[in-house]
Design a protein around this motif. Structure first.
Motif, short mmCIF file in Angstrom:
data_model
loop_
_atom_site.label_atom_id
_atom_site.label_comp_id
_atom_site.label_asym_id
_atom_site.label_seq_id
_atom_site.Cartn_x
_atom_site.Cartn_y
_atom_site.Cartn_z
N MET A 120 0.58 -1.28 0.01
CA MET A 120 -0.26 -0.28 -0.04
C MET A 120 0.77 1.50 -0.09
SD MET A 120 -2.38 -1.60 3.28
CE MET A 120 -0.47 -2.19 3.59
N ALA A 121 0.50 1.82 -1.31
CA ALA A 121 1.07 3.59 -0.68
C ALA A 121 -0.07 4.44 -1.13
CB ALA A 121 2.09 3.49 -1.95
N ALA A 122 1.03 5.33 -0.38
CA ALA A 122 0.20 7.33 -0.78
C ALA A 122 1.05 8.23 -1.40
CB ALA A 122 -0.10 7.63 0.59
N MET A 123 1.04 8.71 -2.10
CA MET A 123 2.05 10.09 -2.04
C MET A 123 1.57 11.09 -1.56
SD MET A 123 4.06 8.56 -5.07
CE MET A 123 2.17 8.71 -6.38
N ASP A 124 2.06 12.18 -1.52
CA ASP A 124 2.03 13.89 -1.37
C ASP A 124 2.55 14.68 -1.92
OD1 ASP A 124 1.06 16.78 -1.10
OD2 ASP A 124 -0.30 15.93 1.00
N LEU A 125 2.38 14.79 -3.33
CA LEU A 125 3.63 15.64 -4.32
C LEU A 125 3.43 17.28 -3.62
CD1 LEU A 125 3.81 13.59 -7.22
CD2 LEU A 125 4.22 13.32 -5.33
N THR A 126 2.78 17.60 -2.78
CA THR A 126 2.88 18.80 -2.60
C THR A 126 3.59 19.89 -0.86
OG1 THR A 126 0.70 18.83 -0.88
CG2 THR A 126 0.11 19.04 -3.30
N GLY A 127 4.30 17.75 -0.26
CA GLY A 127 4.46 18.04 0.65
C GLY A 127 3.81 18.34 1.99
N GLN A 128 2.48 18.44 2.02
CA GLN A 128 1.67 18.69 3.22
C GLN A 128 1.52 17.38 4.20
OE1 GLN A 128 0.67 22.76 3.35
NE2 GLN A 128 2.76 21.80 2.22
N GLY A 129 1.91 16.66 3.70
CA GLY A 129 1.38 15.50 4.62
C GLY A 129 -0.06 14.43 4.24
N TRP A 130 -1.36 14.86 3.36
CA TRP A 130 -2.25 14.59 3.25
C TRP A 130 -1.98 13.39 3.52
CZ3 TRP A 130 -3.46 10.55 -0.82
CH2 TRP A 130 -4.90 10.71 -0.91
#
Length: 527
Positions: free
Chosen positions: A504-514
């Motif tokens: 399982m993976a999660a990404m937040d490319l804004t750097g805000q920690g969604w």
């Protein structure tokens, strides 16, 4: 009976240790955290993961390590009082340099807390520690020679500059002179030294031939620990390089051990290639019986050099059962790992109802990925999870991933598209290096509700499936090439030597920690 491999899926470089009636095998984990896997058995047939000892920042921090670097070739031993673990943290892969730092940690209990590391040397990799019967301890590793053509001791591969030996003292570190005790055979790529003593002889086991289909276990011996060492009459103890049709290939890198009644055994790593010569399970661990001959040399029981597929033992292997994890505790299930960082609290938390992933950097990051995954252990399997996620834009995504490294993966990710709204994106990185180009397989609109995502892998092919709520799973996207998720995919076997994961993976490319919540994870072996 034993069915090889005994440790299935990405478990390479097996170092075996017996304490009384208990056997322990330590294997490499490379860039996956926590570092080093230690399995335990009392019957040599059934093995249980009992410890991952390198789990604190002081022991291991791999942020920035390239793919297939990190923890190489640990050596596990016991000196009659406590356990010793020697390991390398490799910081560079490509180019002339390796930057390989070697450490020692100890523990009174194999499943207890291990000490902070003692630094030893950075002269090479694949270290081991030998406890002699006079109480002295000796440190071995292969020496890396960066200088260029013709500078090393072995003409076949001169960067592999021989096996060096030096006495090591717990209070004073390395003491005395460094001795190069073995330059290897003409096969070259000589690494992974292990010493044992029997009948007044010091026996040296090394791996040769690289991580591919020429891999081998080579042996030498000497009456003095500092040498000179004479080559085994057959050169190799174990290899499949002369038997290309054998089901176990890439055989090499192991260690000798004896049962309480004196039966010799030798571990080895191996791969199980499918047609087209690719190993989706990476390098696994096997074991073979060893007989001692009148000339004082050990040889494979039954003759030859190719390892046995089965070994008769008075035990029955436990069946492979489906695994269903519901994340209703505060502890991550033991089969899961993450990449590089010693600060998992920045990646995930267990809420008591779900595994919550905090989106960090991309699937292509060397530093901080929120990817929680387990090994693929079967040539055919299915995996599934349910995601609670409502990404506000296309820079956030969460879902199910089959993963080998930064440039070899397939992913089904819940994300957001300006035209479609919430949607599922199918995306792959098909081994493209350098550049890690992405291949997109389509966007699928998602209504509100929990998203169930599954993947089915059958040998060289995988397919994603998806459903909302309790609806039946439906196939989405094309058949995908599972051969990419293997050692041989992309740059090839000598540039990739870990194994396939699913997770399982999660990404937040804004750097805000969604963040996104995962309600369960199922792993189901198939015939």
């Amino acid at each position: 009976m034993i069915e090889n491999p005994i440790l299935r899926g990405f478990n390479p470089d097996p170092s075996i240790c017996r304490v009384g009636g208990d056997y322990y095998i330590a294997t490499s984990t490379f860039e996956w955290y926590p570092g080093v896997q230690i399995h335990h058995s009392t019957d040599l047939v059934n093995w249980t993961l009992i410890s991952r000892p390198l789990r604190r920042p002081a022991q291991l921090d791999m942020r920035g390590n390239p793919d297939s670097c990190g923890v190489w070739a640990p050596c596990l031993s016991h000196d009659g009082q406590r356990f010793w673990l020697v390991y390398t943290d490799v910081k560079r892969f490509d180019g002339a340099f390796k930057d390989a730092h070697n450490y020692i940690v100890t523990a009174d209990r194999i499943d207890g807390d291990w000490s902070d590391p003692t630094y030893v040397t950075s002269s090479g990799f694949d270290p081991s520690l030998f406890h002699d019967d006079d109480g002295r301890k000796w440190f071995l590793n292969m020496r890396w020679n960066h200088r260029g053509t013709g500078t090393g001791l072995n003409p076949a591969h001169d960067a592999f500059d021989g096996i060096e030996l030096q006495e090591w003292h717990p209070d004073h570190g390395l003491v005395g002179d460094v001795t190069t005790i073995f330059a290897g055979s003409s096969l070259g790529l000589t690494e992974a030294p292990h010493l044992f003593k029997k009948n007044g002889w010091y026996y040296l086991t090394v791996a040769e031939g690289g991580t591919g289909y020429d891999h081998a276990v080579t042996m030498a011996r000497s009456k003095a620990i500092t040498g000179p060492y004479d080559m085994h009459p057959d050169i190799h103890l174990l290899t499949a390089r002369f038997t290309p049709d054998h089901p176990l290939q890439r055989v090499g890198h192991g260690q000798y051990v004896e049962t309480p009644d004196g039966q010799g055994l030798h571990t080895f790593l191996c791969g199980r290639p499918l047609p087209g010569q690719f190993c989706p399970l990476g390098r696994e661990t096997g074991i073979a019986r060893i007989d001692w001959h009148a000339d004082g040399w050990p040889r494979l029981a039954g003759g030859g050099m190719a390892p046995p597929v089965t070994v008769d033992m008075p035990a029955q292997r436990r069946p492979d059962l489906p695994i269903h994890r519901h994340f209703q505790t505060r502890d991550l299930p033991p089969e899961f790992q993450w990449l590089r960082t010693p600060y998992p609290e920045r990646l995930f938390t267990l809420t008591g109802q779900a595994l919550r992933l905090t989106g960090r950097e991309s699937l292509g990051s060397f530093f901080e990925q929120s990817l929680i995954a387990r090994r693929q252990e079967h040539l055919a399997y299915s995996a599934a999870t349910t995601v609670l996620a409502d990404p506000p834009n296309w820079q956030r995504a969460a879902g199910l991933v089959t993963y080998y490294n930064r440039h070899k993966f397939h992913a089904a990710l819940v994300t957001h598209d300006p035209a479609l709204g919430r949607c599922l994106s199918l995306v792959s990185c098909l081994g493209d290096w350098p550049g890690e180009a992405l291949t997109h397989h389509g966007l699928y609109r998602l209504p509100d509700g929990p998203v169930r995502i599954a993947v089915q892998v059958i040998g060289p092919t995988q397919r994603f499936r998806m459903a909302i709520g309790d609806a039946p799973l439906a196939e989405i996207g094309p058949d995908l090439d599972a051969r990419i998720i293997s050692d041989e995919g992309g740059r090839g076997e000598h540039a990739s030597f870990t194994g396939a994961f699913v997770g399982m993976a999660a990404m937040d490319l804004t750097g805000q920690g969604w963040s996104a919540d995962f309600l369960h994870f199922d792993y189901i072996p198939a015939p």
